[in-house]
Structures are given as structure tokens and as C-alpha cells.
Design an enzyme around this catalytic site. Structure first.
Site, PDB file in Angstrom:
ATOM      1  N   THR A 120       0.837  -1.212   0.000  1.00 53.77           N
ATOM      2  CA  THR A 120       0.000   0.000   0.000  1.00 53.77           C
ATOM      3  C   THR A 120       0.868   1.258   0.000  1.00 53.77           C
ATOM      4  OG1 THR A 120      -0.180  -0.107   2.402  1.00 53.77           O
ATOM      5  CG2 THR A 120      -1.993  -1.065   1.154  1.00 53.77           C
ATOM      6  N   ILE A 145       7.196  -8.448   6.263  1.00 49.73           N
ATOM      7  CA  ILE A 145       7.700  -8.931   7.552  1.00 49.73           C
ATOM      8  C   ILE A 145       7.931 -10.438   7.475  1.00 49.73           C
ATOM      9  CG2 ILE A 145       7.064  -9.308   9.982  1.00 49.73           C
ATOM     10  CD1 ILE A 145       5.464  -6.635   9.775  1.00 49.73           C
ATOM     11  N   ALA A 175       3.285  -1.004  10.081  1.00 49.08           N
ATOM     12  CA  ALA A 175       2.778  -1.798   8.958  1.00 49.08           C
ATOM     13  C   ALA A 175       1.506  -2.522   9.381  1.00 49.08           C
ATOM     14  CB  ALA A 175       3.827  -2.814   8.518  1.00 49.08           C
ATOM     15  N   THR A 203      -4.730   2.501  17.828  1.00 46.50           N
ATOM     16  CA  THR A 203      -5.850   3.257  17.274  1.00 46.50           C
ATOM     17  C   THR A 203      -6.934   3.551  18.303  1.00 46.50           C
ATOM     18  OG1 THR A 203      -7.700   3.091  15.704  1.00 46.50           O
ATOM     19  CG2 THR A 203      -6.861   1.044  16.567  1.00 46.50           C
ATOM     20  N   TYR A 258     -10.945  -4.516  12.928  1.00 44.75           N
ATOM     21  CA  TYR A 258      -9.707  -3.728  12.920  1.00 44.75           C
ATOM     22  C   TYR A 258      -9.296  -3.361  14.344  1.00 44.75           C
ATOM     23  CZ  TYR A 258      -6.798   0.454  12.585  1.00 44.75           C
ATOM     24  OH  TYR A 258      -5.809   1.377  12.766  1.00 44.75           O
ATOM     25  N   HIS A 260     -10.558   7.629   2.827  1.00 45.88           N
ATOM     26  CA  HIS A 260     -10.563   8.598   3.925  1.00 45.88           C
ATOM     27  C   HIS A 260     -11.243   9.906   3.536  1.00 45.88           C
ATOM     28  CE1 HIS A 260      -7.334   5.808   5.135  1.00 45.88           C
ATOM     29  NE2 HIS A 260      -8.001   5.902   6.278  1.00 45.88           N
ATOM     30  N   ARG A 298     -15.380  12.903  14.461  1.00 43.03           N
ATOM     31  CA  ARG A 298     -14.026  12.369  14.648  1.00 43.03           C
ATOM     32  C   ARG A 298     -13.107  13.488  15.139  1.00 43.03           C
ATOM     33  NH1 ARG A 298     -16.589   8.608  14.036  1.00 43.03           N
ATOM     34  NH2 ARG A 298     -16.347   6.786  12.665  1.00 43.03           N
ATOM     35  N   ASP A 305     -18.410   1.712  11.500  1.00 48.60           N
ATOM     36  CA  ASP A 305     -18.132   3.094  11.924  1.00 48.60           C
ATOM     37  C   ASP A 305     -18.829   3.438  13.243  1.00 48.60           C
ATOM     38  OD1 ASP A 305     -16.522   3.779   9.825  1.00 48.60           O
ATOM     39  OD2 ASP A 305     -17.996   5.041   8.802  1.00 48.60           O
TER      40      ASP A 305
HETATM   41  N1  UDP Z   1     -16.755   9.316   5.674  1.00 49.04           N
HETATM   42  C1  UDP Z   1     -17.791   9.698   4.854  1.00 49.04           C
HETATM   43  N2  UDP Z   1     -17.637   9.558   3.493  1.00 49.04           N
HETATM   44  C2  UDP Z   1     -16.504   9.036   2.945  1.00 49.04           C
HETATM   45  C3  UDP Z   1     -15.445   8.667   3.799  1.00 49.04           C
HETATM   46  C4  UDP Z   1     -15.597   8.814   5.165  1.00 49.04           C
HETATM   47  O1  UDP Z   1     -18.830  10.148   5.303  1.00 49.04           O
HETATM   48  O2  UDP Z   1     -16.448   8.909   1.707  1.00 49.04           O
HETATM   49  C5  UDP Z   1     -16.913   9.451   7.128  1.00 49.04           C
HETATM   50  C6  UDP Z   1     -16.772   8.134   7.873  1.00 49.04           C
HETATM   51  O3  UDP Z   1     -18.014   7.474   7.927  1.00 49.04           O
HETATM   52  C7  UDP Z   1     -16.263   8.587   9.238  1.00 49.04           C
HETATM   53  C8  UDP Z   1     -15.446   9.837   8.907  1.00 49.04           C
HETATM   54  O4  UDP Z   1     -15.866  10.261   7.616  1.00 49.04           O
HETATM   55  O5  UDP Z   1     -17.333   8.976  10.048  1.00 49.04           O
HETATM   56  C9  UDP Z   1     -13.956   9.572   8.871  1.00 49.04           C
HETATM   57  O6  UDP Z   1     -13.731   8.454   8.052  1.00 49.04           O
HETATM   58  P1  UDP Z   1     -12.293   8.042   7.565  1.00 49.04           P
HETATM   59  O7  UDP Z   1     -12.447   6.897   6.615  1.00 49.04           O
HETATM   60  O8  UDP Z   1     -11.552   9.249   7.063  1.00 49.04           O
HETATM   61  O9  UDP Z   1     -11.542   7.566   8.880  1.00 49.04           O
HETATM   62  P2  UDP Z   1     -11.953   6.445   9.978  1.00 49.04           P
HETATM   63  O10 UDP Z   1     -12.680   7.193  11.060  1.00 49.04           O
HETATM   64  O11 UDP Z   1     -12.781   5.398   9.311  1.00 49.04           O
HETATM   65  O12 UDP Z   1     -10.639   5.919  10.431  1.00 49.04           O
END
Ligand code: UDP
Length: 327
Positions: free
Chosen positions: A35, A52, A74, A117, A141, A187, A219, A283
Site C-alpha cells: 500500500t 515482515i 505496517a 488506534t 480492525y 478517507h 471524529r 463506523d
Molecule cells: N466518511 C464519509 N464519506 C466518505 C469517507 C468517510 O462520510 O467517503 C466518514 C466516515 O463514515 C467517518 C469519517 O468520515 O465517520 C472519517 O472516516 P475516515 O475513513 O476518514 O476515517 P476512519 O474514522 O474510518 O478511520
């Protein structure tokens, strides 16, 4: 110091490597580039291309220099992917990690900084989350990261290993040279910037019925350079004999998806097309950190905490590298 950054070609790993090289440390990067990107590795770092699980490459990573500390970034880190493929996440995030710990033992390396995390927490606990908040991950995760934290604790007891587990909240933003370039972007902030650039259709807003101020998920977004600085401090802390620690890294404020969209529109001066969509699997509604403990233990405080700075740096990087890293 001689430092081994496992996963140093990824988004966060590349910024950690950049900071360590800038601090005149000798950095070996072990990365299979599954990645990550070769061009994301700072030129002064020594890249060992391999997984690894590749015994020869792993040995090369540990023997090119006598390693003082391992930084382990990683992992697979997409919540919704982990719901679809929990076994794959277990393999990548737990089993591969234990191979790395075995190699550390074999080569006499006793210090490790681990990327954990906010997903380890019970998201129904009161915010902000402290390190003492209940640990009940809401997705595979989070469970793999929690399991590896436990393994680190067991190894610390059994083998005298010392660790700092850093529980990242939502890492975003860019340094001058390094930013977020995932082959399959999931993201929020990079997707919104792509949409602002016209490089992507409407971005889905995953869930508008969460129990939050505007119904979208909340977040705690933290700048990647602040995250890298915490690693530098964690390494120094371990080198100075600090005891094992588990620390949150967040900016201590929550922003909803809608608020982030508003900030992206303000910072870029462009409209961002979005479309309402159902919740995304795994989520949680809200994740906000208390980072008091990282302040106490490492003297760490976010320096780039404002969301407009986070978005501005990501936007600058995106415009400089519209295609991301060269392949
Ligand atoms: N999110 C969203 N639309 C997208 C990607 C993310 O609404 O296309 C929302 C997701 O549901 C979460 C927040 O944005 O509430 C952050 O998501 P991201 O994937 O950036 O990070 P995560 O919190 O999953 O690690």
C-alpha cells in the site's frame, strides 16, 4: 540512533521517516510497498523492500545496522475492509506483528513504538476517551490492534521488552514532501479534496442519523506531523529508559463529517459535491481523545491542531502532486 521503521513507505510512516531523517538518525525502512510507495520514502533512509514474513529481507532490516528501536506502522487499517475480511486483518495486524517481535528478540532489540488506534475503545463510553476508558472495539480492525497491544504487554513481562503504543485518532494533513496517497482512497479529507479538484464525483456522507449534533459522525482529526513528532518523542522516551506506556494522540476536539465538508469548502474556496448515503459498516458515531497522558509522559502537544491548517496542508500537497506519488 539506528531506527527500523516497519511500514515506512505508507502515509504516516513516510512522515515519521522524514522527521527521523531530519533529526539525523539512521533510518532503515522495511516495507513491501503493497500500500506504500517507494517515492514516499525519504531519500536518506535505506529501504528494504519486503514483507515482515520474508525471512531474508527481515534479517537484512535487522542486520544492516544495529537497531536501537523499532517503529511498527505496517498494518491494514480500513475499518470497513476489516468487517469484510476479519481473518485477513488478524493475519496482517496480529500474526505478522508477532513475527516482527520474534525477530526483535532474536536480534536483541527491546524497544518498540507501535501504531495503535482509537478503534480499541468502546465508542459508547463518554467522550473524551482516556486511556482508562473501556476497551470494546466496534470492528475487527480495532480488535486486531487491541490484541497486539496485549501481546506487547505479554512480551514486556516475559522478555523485558519496552513499548509505547500510540492510539491515533483520525490522522490527516501533509508535510511539505509527504501526503496521503492511497491507491484506493477511503478517507474523508483526501476524498473531499479530490472532489474539490473535480477529480471525483460526489462524496458519500456515510450516515446522517447518528446521535450527534448534525446527525453525521464525529471524529478527532490530528495532523500527521504532530503524530510524527509524538513518535520522535516516544523513541527518545524509550531510549532514556522510560517505562512501557499506552497513549492517545488526538487534538481533543470532535468535528462532524458535515463540519469537515464546510472547512474543506472554505479552505479550498470551492464547492464540494456530496450525497447522503447509509452508515458504513463498523463506523462508530463519535471518537474524541483526551491527550492529557501523552502530554504528561512525552511532553507532546499538537502544534498543528486547527482543522483549517490540517486541510490546508493536505490541499497544498494534493495540488503539488495531483497524481500522488509516481508508481
Ligand atoms: N466518511 C464519509 N464519506 C466518505 C469517507 C468517510 O462520510 O467517503 C466518514 C466516515 O463514515 C467517518 C469519517 O468520515 O465517520 C472519517 O472516516 P475516515 O475513513 O476518514 O476515517 P476512519 O474514522 O474510518 O478511520
Amino acid at each position: 540512533m539506528n531506527l527500523l521503521v516497519v511500514g515506512g513507505a505508507g502515509y504516516i510512516g513516510s512522515v515519521v521517516t522524514e522527521e527521523l531523517v531530519r533529526g539525523r538518525h539512521s533510518v532503515i525502512v522495511l516495507d513491501d510497498l503493497s500500500t506504500g510507495h517507494r517515492d514516499a520514502v525519504a531519500p536518506l533512509a535505506y529501504l528494504v523492500k519486503g514483507a515482515i514474513g520474508d525471512a531474508a529481507r527481515l534479517r537484512e532490516a535487522f542486520t544492516t545496522k544495529e537497531i536501537d528501536c523499532v517503529i511498527h506502522l505496517a498494518a491494514r487499517s480500513i475499518v470497513s475492509d476489516s468487517v469484510a475480511d476479519p481473518e485477513g486483518y488478524e493475519e496482517a495486524n496480529v500474526r505478522q506483528g508477532t513475527i516482527l517481535l520474534d525477530a526483535m528478540k532474536e536480534h536483541g532489540v527491546s524497544r518498540i513504538v507501535f501504531s495503535s488506534t482509537a478503534a480499541v475503545y468502546d465508542a459508547s463510553a463518554p467522550m473524551p476517551l482516556r486511556e482508562t476508558s473501556p476497551l470494546v472495539p466496534g470492528n475487527p480492525y480495532g480488535w486486531t490492534k487491541l490484541r497486539f497491544e496485549e501481546i506487547l504487554r505479554e512480551r514486556a513481562r516475559a522478555d523485558g521488552m519496552r513499548y509505547v503504543s500510540l492510539r491515533y485518532f483520525n490522522v490527516a494533513g501533509a508535510s511539505i514532501d509527504h501526503g496521503e496517497d492511497h491507491r484506493r482512497e477511503t478517507h474523508l479529507i483526501p476524498l473531499l479534496l479530490d472532489a474539490a479538484l473535480g477529480a471525483r464525483e460526489a462524496v458519500p456522507v456515510f450516515g446522517s442519523d447518528y446521535p450527534t449534533q448534525d446527525g453525521t459522525a464525529v471524529r478527532d482529526y490530528i495532523h500527521v506531523v504532530d503524530i510524527a513528532e509524538a513518535h520522535v518523542r516516544a523513541i527518545r522516551y524509550l531510549m532514556e529508559g522510560g517505562a512501557s506506556a499506552t497513549l492517545n494522540l488526538g487534538a481533543e476536539r470532535g468535528l462532524s463529517v458535515r463540519e469537515v465538508i464546510g472547512w474543506v469548502e472554505r479552505v479550498t474556496g470551492r464547492g464540494v459535491p456530496t450525497v447522503e448515503a447509509p452508515r458504513r459498516a463498523g463506523d462508530p458515531p463519535s471518537l474524541i481523545a483526551s491527550s492529557e497522558e501523552a502530554g504528561r509522559v512525552l511532553g507532546w502537544r499538537p502544534q498543528w491542531g486547527d482543522i483549517d491548517t490540517i486541510i490546508e496542508t493536505a490541499w497544498t500537497w494534493r495540488q503539488r502532486y495531483p497524481e500522488g506519488y509516481a508508481e
